[in-house]
Design a protein around this motif. Sequence first.
Motif, PDB file in Angstrom:
ATOM      1  N   VAL A   2      47.577  45.233  32.434  1.00 45.22           N
ATOM      2  CA  VAL A   2      47.799  45.818  33.757  1.00 45.22           C
ATOM      3  C   VAL A   2      46.552  45.530  34.578  1.00 45.22           C
ATOM      4  O   VAL A   2      45.451  45.907  34.188  1.00 45.22           O
ATOM      5  N   ARG A   3      46.701  44.816  35.668  1.00 44.51           N
ATOM      6  CA  ARG A   3      45.532  44.513  36.476  1.00 44.51           C
ATOM      7  C   ARG A   3      45.955  44.320  37.923  1.00 44.51           C
ATOM      8  O   ARG A   3      47.140  44.172  38.231  1.00 44.51           O
ATOM      9  N   GLY A   4      44.950  44.300  38.797  1.00 41.40           N
ATOM     10  CA  GLY A   4      45.231  44.238  40.228  1.00 41.40           C
ATOM     11  C   GLY A   4      45.819  42.903  40.654  1.00 41.40           C
ATOM     12  O   GLY A   4      45.617  41.864  40.019  1.00 41.40           O
ATOM     13  N   GLU A   5      46.531  42.961  41.734  1.00 40.95           N
ATOM     14  CA  GLU A   5      47.196  41.798  42.317  1.00 40.95           C
ATOM     15  C   GLU A   5      46.232  40.639  42.599  1.00 40.95           C
ATOM     16  O   GLU A   5      46.624  39.472  42.599  1.00 40.95           O
ATOM     17  N   GLU A   6      44.946  40.980  42.800  1.00 34.33           N
ATOM     18  CA  GLU A   6      43.990  39.923  43.130  1.00 34.33           C
ATOM     19  C   GLU A   6      43.838  38.909  42.004  1.00 34.33           C
ATOM     20  O   GLU A   6      43.334  37.810  42.213  1.00 34.33           O
ATOM     21  N   TRP A   7      44.308  39.263  40.800  1.00 30.29           N
ATOM     22  CA  TRP A   7      44.207  38.325  39.676  1.00 30.29           C
ATOM     23  C   TRP A   7      45.428  37.425  39.539  1.00 30.29           C
ATOM     24  O   TRP A   7      45.428  36.495  38.743  1.00 30.29           O
ATOM     25  N   LEU A   8      46.456  37.724  40.288  1.00 28.76           N
ATOM     26  CA  LEU A   8      47.702  36.958  40.160  1.00 28.76           C
ATOM     27  C   LEU A   8      47.454  35.465  40.408  1.00 28.76           C
ATOM     28  O   LEU A   8      47.979  34.603  39.705  1.00 28.76           O
ATOM     29  N   MET A   9      46.601  35.206  41.391  1.00 29.79           N
ATOM     30  CA  MET A   9      46.280  33.837  41.758  1.00 29.79           C
ATOM     31  C   MET A   9      45.742  33.019  40.576  1.00 29.79           C
ATOM     32  O   MET A   9      45.951  31.815  40.495  1.00 29.79           O
ATOM     33  N   SER A  10      45.020  33.664  39.678  1.00 27.75           N
ATOM     34  CA  SER A  10      44.439  32.911  38.552  1.00 27.75           C
ATOM     35  C   SER A  10      45.359  32.860  37.337  1.00 27.75           C
ATOM     36  O   SER A  10      44.979  32.314  36.299  1.00 27.75           O
TER      37      SER A  10
END
Length: 570
Positions: free
Chosen positions: A274-282
Motif C-alpha cells: 500500500v503506497r501513495g499514488e506518487e509511486w505509480l509512475m515508477s
Amino acid sequence: MDYDKLAELLFPEIDKTPADYEAIYPPRHGASDGAIITRLGPSPTGFIHLGNLYGAFVDERLAHQSKASDGTPGTFYLRIEDTDDKRYVEGAVETVIRSLGFFDIKFDEGADCEGKGTGDYGPYFQSDRGPIYQAFVKDMIKKGQAYPCFLTEDELSAIRQEQEANKETTGIYGKYAEKSRSLTYEEIQSNIESGLSYVIRLKSSSTKEASTSDKIAYEDHDGVTYIVIQDGIRGRVAMPANDQDIVILKANGIPTYHFAHVIDDHLMRTTHVVRGEEWLMSLPIHVELFEKLGFDIPIYCHTAVLMKIDEETGNKRKLSKRKDPELSLDFYRKEGYHPQAVKEYLLTILNSNYEEWRAANPEADIDAFAFTTEKMSSAGALFDLNKLQDISKDVLLGIPAEELADFMYQWAAEFKPQAAPLLEDKDYLSKILDLGRHDNKPRKDLIYARQIFDFISYFYDDYFTIEERIPEQVSDEDAKEILKRYLDTYDHSDDQSQWFEKIRTITADLGYAVKPKDYKKHPEEYKGSVAHVSTVIRIAVMGRSQSPDVWSIQQILGEDRVRDRISQLI
Ligand code: GLU
C-alpha cells in the motif's frame, strides 16, 4: 565479458547469495493462504502526516482483518526507509510509532524504539541491510542484468540537455546507455583503480518473453509494449514497459528506493504494497525488477492523494506541508482531536460505503466494518476539516463523560500543562462535560480538547473572565439591581422551576417583559424582556451570554462560586 569476474571485482567482500537469503527468510506461514502481510515504510524525517495515517490505516485493516484457513492472522510491520541519510531526524522512529499508536494503529513486527526491531524478517532499518542488497546486485551482475556506470555529473547533465533540446525522454536508456553498457572488463578495472566513482544500473530489457508471473500481462499497442497489472484499488493498470537503465545502487553502495523496495518487500514477504499514488509512475521499473529477479510480485494498492478545497481559490488541490497544518498528525494530538473521531472520519473518506454502514450500525465497533480496497476512491480523496469536526461532535457524544474527562486531562497534561492540575478533579470535569448530553436533542458543542477547554473554561476560577458586555436594553443601574435581587433571593437548593420563578419576579418588578414575545409586540411598554435579565445573570456567572442551562451550571459550580461571582460583578 566474464560477468562472474566482474561481479568479484565489484563485490569482493560479498559471499552470501540470493539463495542464502531465501533460506534465511522463508515464505511466511499462511501468506499464500489468505493471511495478508502489509508494511509501512516511512522515511525517518520526523514528519508524519495524514497521508501516512491514511495508508497505515489501509495496511492495518488489510492485515488485521485477514487470516489464513488455519487461523494464522495477517501481519502489519514497520520498516524504516532510511537510505537517504540526509533526512534522518533523531527520535523519528518513536514519532512514527507514537503518532500512529495514538490512533490505535499498532505494528505486529518491525522497527521499534528500543533497538533494531522485533521479528524474523529484519533488519527493519534499510540502512542495516546493505550486504543483503549488494548480494542481489552482485547476482544481477553475474547474470549480465546490471552494470557499473561511471558517467559524471557533467556527462549526465550534457545528456539531459541534449535530450531536452531534442524533446526526448530524459534518462539513461537506448543509445544513451551504450557508452556505459559497452565498457570492457579492463576499462572498468582501470576506472576503479583510478578511484572513479560509479553507480550500478539495471540493464533494462524486455521481460515479456521470459515472464513467469501470472499477475503481469503484456500487451502491444502501436509498437509499444505495455505491462498490465491489477491494482488493489485501481483495478487494471496498463503502462508502457520500462526501458530506463535506472540506478539500483548509488555510488555510496546504498540502494535506491526502487531496488530496496523490491528486495525488502520480497524478502519480508509482503503480500500487499500500500503506497501513495506518487509511486505509480515508477511501477514499470518495479515490474521489471520483480521479473528479472524472479520474485513473485505483490498486490499493489496505490492510494489516492489527499486533496482539499483551497480556501482562497475554491479549487481542489493537494494538501501541502507548508500551507496546511492539518496535514501533520501532530496537529490532531496538539489540538486534542479524539483518535476515534479521526479514525471515523478517515473511514468515511477511505471507503465509499462506510457512511451507509455507520448509519445502519450506529453503535457498532469501528473494526466490525469490512474494509475493502475496491471501495476506495482512486481519484483524489477530499479532506475536509469541517466534516471531521461534525463527525467529532457525534463521536464524542458516544464516549462516556468520565472517559472524555480522562482524555481531556491527558491532553492538558501534555499540551496545556498550566491547566492540567485543574482538570485533575475528574468528578467536576465529568459533570461539566456531561451537561446537556442526555437531553432529547443532545448538545453537540464538544469537538476537540482545545476547543472544549475554551468552551468550559469559565467553570475554573483561574480562567473565568467577563468576556461580554451586558445587553444594551439593561442600564448599569438595572444590572446592579438585577444581580442584587438575584443574590438576595438565591437559594442553591431551589429546583429549576423555583429558580426560574424568582427570575420572573425580578423581571416583572423591574419593568421587563416576562414573555419575550410581549416585548416584541410592545417594545414601548417594557425596558426589555426576561431574556435580557437572564443574560445579565449569565454574564455574571459564566462571563458569557451563550451557555448551556444556567441552573444546571450553577449546580455544578456550587453555591459559593455562584455567590462569589455575582457579588463580584455587583
Ligand atoms: N519510503 C517511501 C515513502 O516514504 C515508502 C513508499 C512505499 O511505501 O513503498 O514514501
